[in-house]
Design an enzyme around this catalytic site. Structure first.
Site, PDB file in Angstrom:
ATOM      1  NE  ARG A  62      -3.195   1.900 -17.732  1.00  0.00           N
ATOM      2  CZ  ARG A  62      -2.324   2.887 -17.684  1.00  0.00           C
ATOM      3  NH1 ARG A  62      -1.192   2.740 -17.028  1.00  0.00           N
ATOM      4  NH2 ARG A  62      -2.578   4.028 -18.281  1.00  0.00           N
ATOM      5  CG  ASN A  95       0.688  -0.403  -4.446  1.00  0.00           C
ATOM      6  OD1 ASN A  95       1.726  -0.811  -4.953  1.00  0.00           O
ATOM      7  ND2 ASN A  95      -0.278  -1.215  -4.029  1.00  0.00           N
ATOM      8  CG  ASP A 128      -2.920   1.116  -2.288  1.00  0.00           C
ATOM      9  OD1 ASP A 128      -3.470   1.413  -1.217  1.00  0.00           O
ATOM     10  OD2 ASP A 128      -2.529  -0.034  -2.565  1.00  0.00           O
ATOM     11  CE  LYS A 143      -3.896  -2.277   2.184  1.00  0.00           C
ATOM     12  NZ  LYS A 143      -4.527  -2.623   0.901  1.00  0.00           N
ATOM     13  CG  ASN A 194     -12.894   0.155   2.112  1.00  0.00           C
ATOM     14  OD1 ASN A 194     -13.325   0.015   3.263  1.00  0.00           O
ATOM     15  ND2 ASN A 194     -12.081  -0.723   1.549  1.00  0.00           N
TER      16      ASN A 194
HETATM   17  O1  RIB Z   1      -3.812  -2.238  -1.761  1.00  0.00           O
HETATM   18  C1  RIB Z   1      -3.220  -3.230  -2.557  1.00  0.00           C
HETATM   19  C2  RIB Z   1      -1.964  -3.710  -1.923  1.00  0.00           C
HETATM   20  O2  RIB Z   1      -2.282  -4.326  -0.697  1.00  0.00           O
HETATM   21  C3  RIB Z   1      -1.227  -4.757  -2.722  1.00  0.00           C
HETATM   22  O3  RIB Z   1      -0.300  -4.213  -3.618  1.00  0.00           O
HETATM   23  C4  RIB Z   1      -0.619  -5.637  -1.642  1.00  0.00           C
HETATM   24  O4  RIB Z   1       0.765  -5.618  -1.621  1.00  0.00           O
HETATM   25  C5  RIB Z   1      -1.199  -5.142  -0.308  1.00  0.00           C
HETATM   26  O5  RIB Z   1      -0.336  -4.338   0.386  1.00  0.00           O
END
Ligand code: RIB
Length: 309
Positions: A285, A45, A252, A42, A183
């Site tokens: 994607r 990302n 994220d 998270k 959420n």
């Molecule tokens: O929110 C998605 C993420 O949650 C994924 O990429 C996974 O690694 C977890 O951390």
């Protein structure tokens, strides 16, 4: 698009992803597709999204192992233009997430935190946080670290918490929050605790959370988001209509772009519109960081949404 400094404090995971015809029940074995190994987590990302889709000067504060997974994760962060100079290397395996994705794009995720349990705010990280306009954190790292990050921000900087995955928050952390992003499930977990409160609608959940946080953003998937501030009527921000192929990391992307937009301007609805456009593009994607769109595409879709509303 440029301007605004964001520091993201959080997790980085290598995502081990399998497409499945449906999610297995307890005790069941099913056959899925070929394994994909992609950058996720998270925190990482959100950092990639803030930099690449949000156009912010972005630093990631996290921890990686001394393994091959760390190389994959650093390459993705670096490729998106995220500053990684205060990421620490520790004697633990890099974080790993086991993910299944069903044909409608829904996922299940199990995280093995590894190095993420060692993320800390030392002097170098604190210096970088103190220079940020927005500090963004999530809950895949120790709560003490999240609290230390919030306390290290300068006066006037925003502390934004994406309270995912759901955990109880200590009072000291609630007191630090400027913006909470959740959420509907996470909102209900925070409002209800062990006792269901009866708050059912996003508006009711946000109203309950506003008693503890000045600004609450409830993400609603395909329905967009709800932006709620104290003493102001809540605003629904609609989402773009897209076909979802993989929802992993879309939340994220939303958070990273929201933080980037808030680092430039405190105009919440506009920030939520940009974040929603980025999240919508991300679900079209496959992957988490691999699905983060470019800032230009986000701006075009956000403008279309503005004209349509
Ligand atoms: O929110 C998605 C993420 O949650 C994924 O990429 C996974 O690694 C977890 O951390």
């Amino acid at each position: 698009m440029s301007g605004g400094r964001v520091v993201v404090v959080g997790s980085a995971n290598v995502d081990l992803v399998v497409d499945v015809p449906r999610h297995p029940a307890g005790g069941e074995t099913i056959l899925g597709g070929d394994l994909r190994r992609t950058p996720g987590g998270k925190g990482a990302n959100q950092a990639v999204a803030a930099a690449q889709a949000g156009g912010a000067d972005t630093t990631f504060v996290g921890a990686l192992g001394r393994d091959e997974s760390a190389g994959l994760l650093l390459a993705s962060l670096d490729g998106a233009g995220v500053r990684t100079d205060v990421v620490e290397r520790v004697d633990a395996p890099s974080g790993t997430a086991l993910i299944t994705v069903s044909p409608d794009g829904e996922n299940t995720i199990v995280v093995a935190p590894g190095a993420n349990s060692r993320v800390r705010v030392g002097p170098a990280q604190a210096d970088r946080i103190a220079a940020a306009d927005v500090v963004l954190a999530q809950l895949e790292i120790p709560l003490d670290t999240v609290l230390a990050a919030a306390r290290a921000r300068r006066e006037g900087a925003l502390f934004v918490l994406n309270a995912a995955p759901s955990r109880d928050l200590p009072d000291e952390l609630w007191e630090q929050l400027d913006v909470l992003v959740v959420n509907e499930h996470e909102a209900a977990d925070l409002v209800d605790g062990p006792e269901p409160s009866g708050a059912a609608t996003p508006e009711a959940l946000a109203a309950a959370l506003l008693e503890r946080v000045p600004v609450v953003v409830v993400t609603l998937g395909a329905e967009g988001s709800l932006v709620a501030e104290r003493d102001v009527p809540p605003v629904r921000v609609p989402a773009a209509r897209v076909t979802a192929v993989d929802t992993t990391g879309a939340g994220d992307t939303y958070c990273g772009v929201l933080a980037a937009a808030l680092a430039r301007s405190r105009e919440l609805s506009g920030a939520a519109r940009l974040a929603g456009a980025a999240g919508a593009l991300a679900v079209t994607r496959v992957g988490a960081q691999d699905a983060v769109p470019d800032a230009d595409a986000v701006a075009v879709l956000a403008e279309e949404l503005k004209e349509a509303s």
